[in-house]
Design a protein around this motif. Structure first.
Motif, mmCIF file in Angstrom:
data_model
loop_
_atom_site.group_PDB
_atom_site.id
_atom_site.type_symbol
_atom_site.label_atom_id
_atom_site.label_comp_id
_atom_site.label_asym_id
_atom_site.label_seq_id
_atom_site.Cartn_x
_atom_site.Cartn_y
_atom_site.Cartn_z
ATOM 1 N N SER A 21 30.583 36.799 43.694
ATOM 2 C CA SER A 21 31.506 36.730 44.005
ATOM 3 C C SER A 21 32.024 35.180 42.925
ATOM 4 O O SER A 21 33.068 34.513 42.473
ATOM 5 N N ASN A 24 33.018 35.445 39.000
ATOM 6 C CA ASN A 24 34.973 36.071 39.031
ATOM 7 C C ASN A 24 35.406 35.440 39.476
ATOM 8 O O ASN A 24 36.495 35.658 39.057
ATOM 9 N N TRP A 147 40.706 39.566 38.449
ATOM 10 C CA TRP A 147 39.783 38.789 38.736
ATOM 11 C C TRP A 147 39.216 38.099 40.222
ATOM 12 O O TRP A 147 38.228 38.411 41.006
ATOM 13 N N ALA A 151 36.324 38.866 43.150
ATOM 14 C CA ALA A 151 35.664 37.913 43.715
ATOM 15 C C ALA A 151 36.054 38.275 45.141
ATOM 16 O O ALA A 151 34.916 37.850 45.934
ATOM 17 N N ASN A 215 31.039 43.299 35.832
ATOM 18 C CA ASN A 215 30.963 43.019 37.225
ATOM 19 C C ASN A 215 30.418 44.473 37.535
ATOM 20 O O ASN A 215 29.624 44.609 38.685
#
Ligand code: HEM
Lengths: 525, 258
Positions: A21, A24, A147, A151, A215
């Motif tokens: 997280s 991101n 993003w 996250a 990711n």
């Protein structure tokens, strides 16, 4: 449901997603606030940028991550400290992600309503200025939002694990992957992935695509970690470096392809390559010496952390009467050990390594292409790139991964989520080429005189090694032979054929169950 | 006078460092020329050649890891005796008894890292086409270094003398038995036969025997691997690394376009 995960694993996963997280959130902030100028892009004439990292956010982040680290360090003395640290860090992640997303939207709004720079005809530094060859500018608002959402999602998954939420890879997914996995699918899949990456490198080089893949990999690896068998294999101490090798090899391949794409596009436009932009010389002290010093300090810290975190393996004292199953060579030789499936030891253990070493040494003398020295490129040396990358990434790294993670007792193949069952039976019904020719094709008994029996195989081999090279030199490699000279070109072609022999034999095994092309005891091929 | 300057004026200081602090151009050149360790480098380098995005720092990382291996390896040698009686227990004691109980970890993980780094270094050199003239031969030296690195790691793998070690080496050394002509089970093992059927390649004289100093992995193999691992291969590698670095400079520094 939870038989595979214990509290320790859940806690580990919670931190894993916390880091994902944070990554991101940082990406969202980068897209929202940073000056996004691609490598070598020209920014002359662009209006100055107005996007700014909000002044209050920095201190707030430090105020959250800092105490989190501190509490984590002192967790032995603070009851509930780990959870508190997690909460602070998660809060910081969420804050960063949401602020970045909101600010990106805000910038877009200001601009659309005729705010800063909206009146100017030409773009400003607020836009993304991509490097040559990588396509147009991205929509910063959209991707900052994407993003930041990722996250938040990763952080939510992490919190779920923190509170012992039963998020595991569904068993049908594991069974599905395991039933599809096999040496054939794994190898061919990797080879196809490799070919596609090289072919579509312009797409892959795009940062958005790459980060999306990162990711997805994070998610796939995280989910896989909920499986006990998968965890057991990847966390074996001696296997951990190979996880690192995969990440590094993939990352460096991406960097090189990306720079290659940019350089190729620049050359097509008549611009100098990226490496030629910095022509000036600098003194070794301080420029080089300091880089070295910083690298050394960073690596020392890294090594100490690794050494403290992961004890070196030490098994039972040696017993020469009790072979472990599987008995594996050190990891960097597992590609060769994998070759034992397809070749006899004299080839897998001696012949192939010798050819690899000789072939590597010969590369500089066989590659007569003057282009592509001292800068990254793909387009000006397509054949060299395709061959070497196939050799390194597919025949070396992929086979090491296969041998390490997917080969279990009796060197049988096991899917990533499959238990290593020493009693797994895999039917072996391999036949020799002589069987195929004499019995199946000609319908008669095999001659007992070995040279006659093996005539088909010997003929095939002779054709492959002695007739095919001259043919290739007059056709496919004609231009190369003219440039490099016949002797050089002949060596190159023979080495290439030897290299191609590995995947060819593998494919013959998968399609025809072929064991030996030539089956003369002691000289099986 | 500040204390710093006073120290810098003592005879002792000046005998060690032949010039003032490298803060101006002249002394920055001086330091590179007069310091033994720094004189590996040229005085000035091309900016792009040392860019991390170009070299990935993998050659330097390999060298640094090699140095870490030398230092931790020497320390390990204080604790370790290469005999069947002691080897395993000495390694066991390294974790439980020795101060700084991560010595073995440092040595083992750095070894893995070095193997990875050297492979990636080769990968980078290929990708930037840096083996092209005039650097062909340095690439060849590099390949030898790659082989030596793998052998270093391989010989070290046996030393803990646990199940993992001996069986990995058994798998590896079984290959030697299949060496053409020189291995007992290799093709052409019978070629080396004296006139009236006296075979030269026997279980006690084939390639595997030479590698292990015995018919199977045993005390002699342990000793042989120990000497190779601690003395022979490191010396050879050091020598080749020196040549490698020398050639990097003589071939015109780290490669670049044009
Ligand atoms: C123990 C192993 C090795 C060490 C310590 C080492 C170290 C280095 C260092 C420090 C450099 C300077 C540039 C850089 O950092 O990239 C370099 C350059 C070079 N290395 Fe290595 N290397 C090793 C193995 C290899 C291997 C396996 C190859 C290739 C097969 C290789 C081929 C080269 C070449 C051709 C250069 C010149 C590159 C250029 O000019 O861009 N080396 N090496």
């Amino acid at each position: 449901m939870l038989q595979d995960v214990n509290p320790g694993v859940l806690a580990g996963l919670a931190w894993y997603y916390l880091l994902a997280s944070a990554l991101n959130a940082a990406a969202a902030a980068h897209v929202a606030y940073a000056e996004m100028v691609g490598e070598g892009a020209d920014v002359a004439g662009l209006a100055p940028r107005t996007r700014r990292f909000p002044g209050w956010l920095g201190p707030v982040l430090v105020g959250l991550y800092g105490p989190a680290l501190l509490i984590l360090g002192l967790r032995g003395w603070i009851p509930g400290g780990t959870t508190a640290a997690y909460g602070l860090a998660a809060l910081a992640n969420g804050l960063l992600a949401l602020t970045a997303g909101a600010d990106a939207a805000h910038f877009a709004e200001v601009r659309a309503s005729g705010g800063v720079h909206a009146d100017e005809a030409h773009p400003s530094l607020d836009d993304h200025v991509p490097a040559a060859g990588l396509g147009g500018p991205i929509n910063r608002t959209l991707w900052a939002l994407v993003w930041s959402v990722v996250a938040v999602v990763f952080q939510a998954i992490g919190l779920t694990y923190l509170f012992h939420g039963p998020l595991v890879l569904p068993s049908f997914a594991r069974a599905g992957v395991d039933s599809m996995a096999g040496p054939t699918t794994f190898f061919l899949g990797s080879a196809l992935l490799f070919a596609a990456t090289l072919r579509f490198r312009r797409v892959v080089a795009n940062g958005l695509v790459a980060f999306g893949v990162v990711n997805l990999s994070i998610l796939a690896f995280g989910l896989s970690l909920t499986d006990g068998d998968f965890r057991r294999i990847v966390s074996t101490p001696d296997n951990v470096p190979i996880v690192g090798l995969i990440v590094l090899a993939a990352g460096f391949t991406w960097l090189a392809l990306r720079r290659g794409v940019i350089n190729d596009a620049r050359r097509a436009e008549g611009l100098p390559v990226l490496e030629a932009l910095e022509q000036d010389r600098v003194l070794s002290w301080p420029d080089l010496v300091y880089i070295e010093l910083i690298c050394m300090v960073a690596m020392t810290l890294f090594l100490i952390a690794w050494a403290v975190a992961l004890p070196a393996p030490l098994e039972q004292p040696a017993k020469m009467t009790e072979a472990p199953n599987p008995a594996k060579a050190p990891w960097y030789f597992l590609g060769l050990q994998e070759m034992l499936v397809y070749f006899d030891p004299w080839l897998a253990g001696v012949g192939i390594p010798v050819v690899i070493i000789v072939g590597l040494c010969a590369i500089p003398y066989l590659d007569v292409n003057e282009e592509g020295r001292g800068y990254y490129t793909a387009a000006s040396r397509p054949f060299a790139m395709a061959t070497f990358l196939f050799g390194f990434l597919v025949l070396w790294v992929v086979l090491i991964v296969l041998g390490t993670f997917l080969r279990g007792p009796n060197w049988n193949f096991f899917g990533p989520y499959e238990r290593w069952d020493p009693y797994k039976v895999v039917p072996l019904n391999n036949v020799d080429l002589s069987d195929l020719v004499w019995i199946r094709a000609l319908g008669r008994a095999k001659p007992s005189w070995a040279p006659l029996r093996e005539l088909p195989g010997l003929a095939l081999l002779a054709f492959y090694l002695f007739a095919l090279p001259p043919i290739l030199l007059r056709t496919l490699f004609k231009g190369y032979a003219a440039k490099a000279g016949t002797a050089r070109a002949a060596v190159a072609v023979v080495l290439l054929l030897l290299m191609a022999g590995l995947p060819l034999k593998m494919m013959l095994r998968w399609t025809l169950n072929l064991k030996y092309v030539v089956a003369i005891p002691g000289f099986n091929i | 006078m500040p204390i710093r300057d006073r120290i810098a004026r003592t005879q002792l200081w000046k005998s060690v460092f032949r010039h003032p602090m490298p803060t101006d151009r002249r002394n920055r050149v001086q330091v590179m020329l007069s310091n033994f360790f720094l004189h590996l480098h040229p005085v000035s380098v091309q900016k792009q050649g040392i860019a991390l995005s170009y070299t990935w720092c993998m050659g330097g990382a390999t060298f640094f890891l090699f140095l870490v291996e030398v230092v931790t390896g020497v320390l390990l040698m204080f604790y370790y005796r290469p005999t069947l009686e002691h080897a395993y227990n000495d390694v066991l004691a390294l974790r439980d008894v020795a101060t700084l109980g991560v010595l073995r970890e440092l040595h083992r993980w750095s070894a893995h890292a070095m193997v990875i780094a050297v492979m990636l270094h080769m990968y980078r050199v290929f990708l930037t086409g840096s083996y092209k003239p005039p650097r062909e031969f340095n690439w060849v030296i590099g390949v030898m270094l790659l082989v030596l690195t793998l052998l270093l790691s391989f010989t070290g793998y046996l030393l803990p003398w646990d199940q993992l070690a001996v069986w990995a080496i058994t798998v590896g050394s079984n290959m030697a038995r299949a060496t053409p002509v020189l291995g007992l089970e290799g093709p052409g093992a019978n070629l080396l036969t004296l006139g009236d059927g006296v075979k030269l390649i026997t279980p006690a004289s084939d390639a595997k025997y030479v590698l292990l100093g015995g018919r199977s992995v045993g005390e002699a193999a342990l000793n042989r691997f120990y000497v190779l691992h601690c003395v022979a291969i490191p010396l050879a590698a050091s020598l080749l690394i020196m040549v490698h670095f020398w050639r990097v400079r003589k071939d015109g520094g780290i490669s670049g376009p044009l």
